[in-house]
Structure formats: structure tokens, C-alpha cells
Design an enzyme around this catalytic site. Structure first.
Site, PDB file in Angstrom:
ATOM      1  NE  ARG A 102      -3.916   0.490   1.886  1.00  0.00           N
ATOM      2  CZ  ARG A 102      -5.165   0.588   2.350  1.00  0.00           C
ATOM      3  NH1 ARG A 102      -5.438   1.388   3.362  1.00  0.00           N
ATOM      4  NH2 ARG A 102      -6.142  -0.105   1.814  1.00  0.00           N
ATOM      5  CG  HIS A 129      -8.416   0.051  -2.943  1.00  0.00           C
ATOM      6  ND1 HIS A 129      -7.668  -1.050  -2.578  1.00  0.00           N
ATOM      7  CD2 HIS A 129      -9.096   0.448  -1.824  1.00  0.00           C
ATOM      8  CE1 HIS A 129      -7.892  -1.306  -1.293  1.00  0.00           C
ATOM      9  NE2 HIS A 129      -8.739  -0.421  -0.817  1.00  0.00           N
ATOM     10  CD  GLN A 132     -13.130  -1.618  -1.080  1.00  0.00           C
ATOM     11  OE1 GLN A 132     -12.380  -1.509  -0.134  1.00  0.00           O
ATOM     12  NE2 GLN A 132     -14.369  -2.065  -0.971  1.00  0.00           N
ATOM     13  CG  ASP A 222     -13.418   6.452  -1.311  1.00  0.00           C
ATOM     14  OD1 ASP A 222     -13.405   6.373  -0.060  1.00  0.00           O
ATOM     15  OD2 ASP A 222     -12.370   6.387  -2.006  1.00  0.00           O
ATOM     16  CB  CYS A 262     -14.229   1.438  -0.308  1.00  0.00           C
ATOM     17  SG  CYS A 262     -13.743   3.166  -0.185  1.00  0.00           S
ATOM     18  NE  ARG A 290     -10.897  -5.154   0.375  1.00  0.00           N
ATOM     19  CZ  ARG A 290     -10.052  -4.199   0.801  1.00  0.00           C
ATOM     20  NH1 ARG A 290     -10.523  -3.142   1.407  1.00  0.00           N
ATOM     21  NH2 ARG A 290      -8.752  -4.290   0.566  1.00  0.00           N
TER      22      ARG A 290
HETATM   23  N1  NVA Z   1      -9.807   6.738  -1.582  1.00  0.00           N
HETATM   24  C1  NVA Z   1      -9.495   6.317  -0.227  1.00  0.00           C
HETATM   25  C2  NVA Z   1      -9.775   4.870  -0.068  1.00  0.00           C
HETATM   26  C3  NVA Z   1      -9.489   4.320   1.298  1.00  0.00           C
HETATM   27  C4  NVA Z   1      -9.731   2.844   1.381  1.00  0.00           C
HETATM   28  C5  NVA Z   1      -8.038   6.647   0.076  1.00  0.00           C
HETATM   29  O1  NVA Z   1      -7.182   6.413  -0.808  1.00  0.00           O
HETATM   30  O2  NVA Z   1      -7.744   7.134   1.168  1.00  0.00           O
HETATM   31  N1   CP Z   2     -11.392  -0.029   2.223  1.00  0.00           N
HETATM   32  C1   CP Z   2     -10.131  -0.126   2.696  1.00  0.00           C
HETATM   33  O1   CP Z   2      -9.176  -0.378   1.962  1.00  0.00           O
HETATM   34  O2   CP Z   2     -10.031   0.048   4.040  1.00  0.00           O
HETATM   35  P1   CP Z   2      -8.670   0.193   4.858  1.00  0.00           P
HETATM   36  O3   CP Z   2      -8.048   1.506   4.464  1.00  0.00           O
HETATM   37  O4   CP Z   2      -9.116   0.177   6.289  1.00  0.00           O
HETATM   38  O5   CP Z   2      -7.775  -0.964   4.515  1.00  0.00           O
END
Ligand code: NVA
Ligand code: CP
Length: 305
Positions: A102, A129, A132, A222, A262, A290
Site C-alpha cells: 500500500r 484499489h 477493494q 468514497d 469502501c 474483502r
Molecule cells: N480513496 C481512499 C480509499 C481508502 C480505502 C483513500 O485512498 O484514502
Molecule cells: N477499504 C479499505 O481499503 O479500508 P482500509 O483503508 O481500512 O484498509
């Protein structure tokens, strides 16, 4: 189970529609307890951003397959002290069987994949992502029995989740409408990829949230400011307000429409409490999925049997 044996998942379009369908079938079988797969392998988690769902669902999925997990927080590795990515990638490759990352830039993920021979999974970048969206597709399939022909409307920021969702819908023969403020449209390279893959289905970009949600089967949103954009969050609130997923917009969708997010959510911003807790919400099933979707992914890439 080895359809994807040894493969990377850097973006959702690394998979074909048929491969996604197979993964969803496997995930459903695993979730129902109709199949039990084992693999004695080690998954590394290298996360430069916070995570609840992705970290825990990947870990539990791997434990349930009989494998093990190492949480590689960059602050406690030499990466935090500046060891180059290309060196770290080649070393981790010698210990781990698979690595989920990540991070911020998609390029960093691609560099890891170039220097490490083990499979690399995108556990979220600024661009995509994909894990997801595998869970999202599983949830939609559970609710409606099939995916092809369904209409998904996404409201808010044209971000990583919107990007993978567009690709996922295009690959699975679904219609997708992305409603964003004009300055927050999805990345043009992703739009192009989605258009190329959408055969006889609609990929609509609009600035009109009402046009997006009318008659849709799935409403999705989101956060308005993603991880790394926190300083911009307050200034964005008035710009994104018309895109809030609330009961007025929900009333324009198909009466059987479901609501997805999400998570994590900023209740009262991109989604109201009422809609999140309401009868059309499938958000908690989506979060659970997930784990099932990623277990199928790990099993397929690692060749579990
Ligand atoms: N768009 C959000 C998704 C979190 C799961 C982010 O990147 O923070
Ligand atoms: N939706 C998602 O990826 O959640 P987290 O950021 O908690 O992993």
C-alpha cells in the site's frame, strides 16, 4: 487452484473478465465453506498508509489458508532510514512468497514488481484499489445474482476506488456512471482503459449527480479527500456537497438499488448516517467480502490446493 499462479495484480485490468468471474466463483465457494484450500506460504504486508480492512482481511485470509503473514511497517524496516526500494525489493523477494503493498505512487509499485520476482499485489495506491473492487463485485453479484447489465453510479472524487470500479464494471459488462465535480474527474488513462474494455456497455462521466443515479442498481461513494490529501479536506466540502449520497439521491435510483462504500466513511460528508444505516446499505457485507475475495486471490496466485 492456480489460474493466476505467480501473477502480479498491480491494477484491475491485469485480470480479464473471465479471470475475475473465476475468482468471484472461488470466493463464493470459500465463503460458503464448500471448498477448503491450504497453502503453507508467507505473505508480506508493506503499507505506507494506514489500513484497517485491507491489513486485517489479508492477514486473516492468509492464516485461514494455513499461511503466515509478516507486517513490514516501513518505520521499523531500513526503508524508513532510506534503504533504496530496488534493494529492498530484491531482498524481500528472497524471503517472502508474495507481497502486498500500500503506497502512494503507482510507479513505486511497478518498480517493486520489476525488481522482485515474487507476485506483487496492489493493496491501494493513489491510482487504484483493485482488491477493494474484487470485494465490491462479489457483493453486487451476491445481491443481484449476476453482474452483466447492472448499472453502477459512483458519486464523489475521481480517485483510486473510482478508477478500479470503472475498470471492474467495464471488464464485467456493467454500465458505470462516474459523477464528480469538474476538477475531480478520473484519470484520463484509466478512462481510456475502461472505454477500451467496455463492450456494449456505457462508461459515463458526468458532473451531474442526478443524471448518474437515475435508475441505477448500485450507488457507491468514497471519501472526498483520500489519504495524503488531508490538508485539502475542508476546502473540498462545499465543492463536493452536491454529490453527497443521501436519501434524496437514493430515492432516484432503482427501488431495489443497493448502497456501497469502501470505508472508512466520513459520515455527514460523502454519505449520510441515515443512508449508511438504512435498509439499502450492503456496506458491512462489502467489508466482509474483502476477506473472501482476497482469500480467493491469494489461493489462485499461490496455487493453494
Ligand atoms: N480513496 C481512499 C480509499 C481508502 C480505502 C483513500 O485512498 O484514502
Ligand atoms: N477499504 C479499505 O481499503 O479500508 P482500509 O483503508 O481500512 O484498509
Amino acid at each position: 487452484m492456480d489460474t493466476l499462479k505467480g501473477r502480479d495484480l498491480l491494477g484491475l485490468a491485469d485480470l480479464s473478465g473471465g479471470e475475475i468471474q473465476e475468482l468471484l466463483h472461488l470466493a463464493a465457494q470459500l465463503k460458503a465453506g464448500r471448498i477448503n484450500l491450504r497453502c503453507n506460504k508467507v505473505l508480506g504486508l508493506l503499507f505506507y498508509k494506514a489500513s484497517t480492512r485491507t491489513r486485517v482481511s489479508f492477514s486473516v485470509a492468509m492464516y485461514q489458508l494455513g499461511g503466515q503473514v509478516i507486517d513490514l511497517n516501513p518505520n521499523v524496516t531500513q526503508m524508513g532510514r532510506g534503504e533504496p526500494l530496488v534493494d529492498t525489493a530484491r531482498v524481500l523477494d528472497r524471503y517472502l512468497d508474495i507481497l502486498a503493498i500500500r503506497t502512494f505512487e503507482q510507479k513505486e509499485l511497478e518498480t517493486f514488481a520489476e525488481y522482485a520476482r515474487i507476485p506483487i499485489i496492489n493493496a491501494l495506491t493513489d491510482l487504484e484499489h483493485p482488491c477493494q473492487v474484487l470485494a465490491d463485485l462479489l457483493t453486487i453479484q451476491e445481491c443481484f445474482g449476476s453482474l452483466a447489465g447492472a448499472t453502477v453510479a459512483y458519486l464523489g472524487d475521481g480517485n483510486n476506488v473510482a478508477h478500479s470500479l470503472m475498470l471492474g464494471c467495464a471488464l464485467m459488462g456493467m454500465h458505470v456512471r462516474i459523477a464528480t465535480p469538474a476538477a475531480y474527474q478520473p484519470d484520463s488513462s484509466i478512462v481510456e482503459q475502461a472505454m477500451q474494455r467496455a463492450v456494449n456497455t456505457e462508461v459515463m462521466l458526468t458532473n451531474d449527480p442526478i443524471a448518474a443515479v437515475k435508475g441505477a442498481n448500485v450507488l457507491y461513494t468514497d471519501v472526498w479527500a483520500s489519504m495524503g490529501q488531508e490538508a485539502l479536506a475542508d476546502a473540498r466540502i462545499p465543492i463536493f456537497q452536491p454529490y453527497q449520497l443521501n436519501k434524496q439521491l437514493l430515492s432516484l435510483a432503482d427501488p431495489q438499488a443497493i448502497v456501497l462504500h469502501c470505508l472508512p466513511a466520513h459520515r455527514g460528508e460523502e454519505i449520510t448516517d441515515e443512508v449508511m444505516e438504512g435498509s439499502r446499505s450492503r456496506i458491512w457485507d462489502q467489508a466482509e467480502n474483502r476477506m473472501h475475495a482476497q482469500k480467493a486471490l491469494l489461493a489462485s496466485i499461490l496455487g493453494a490446493d
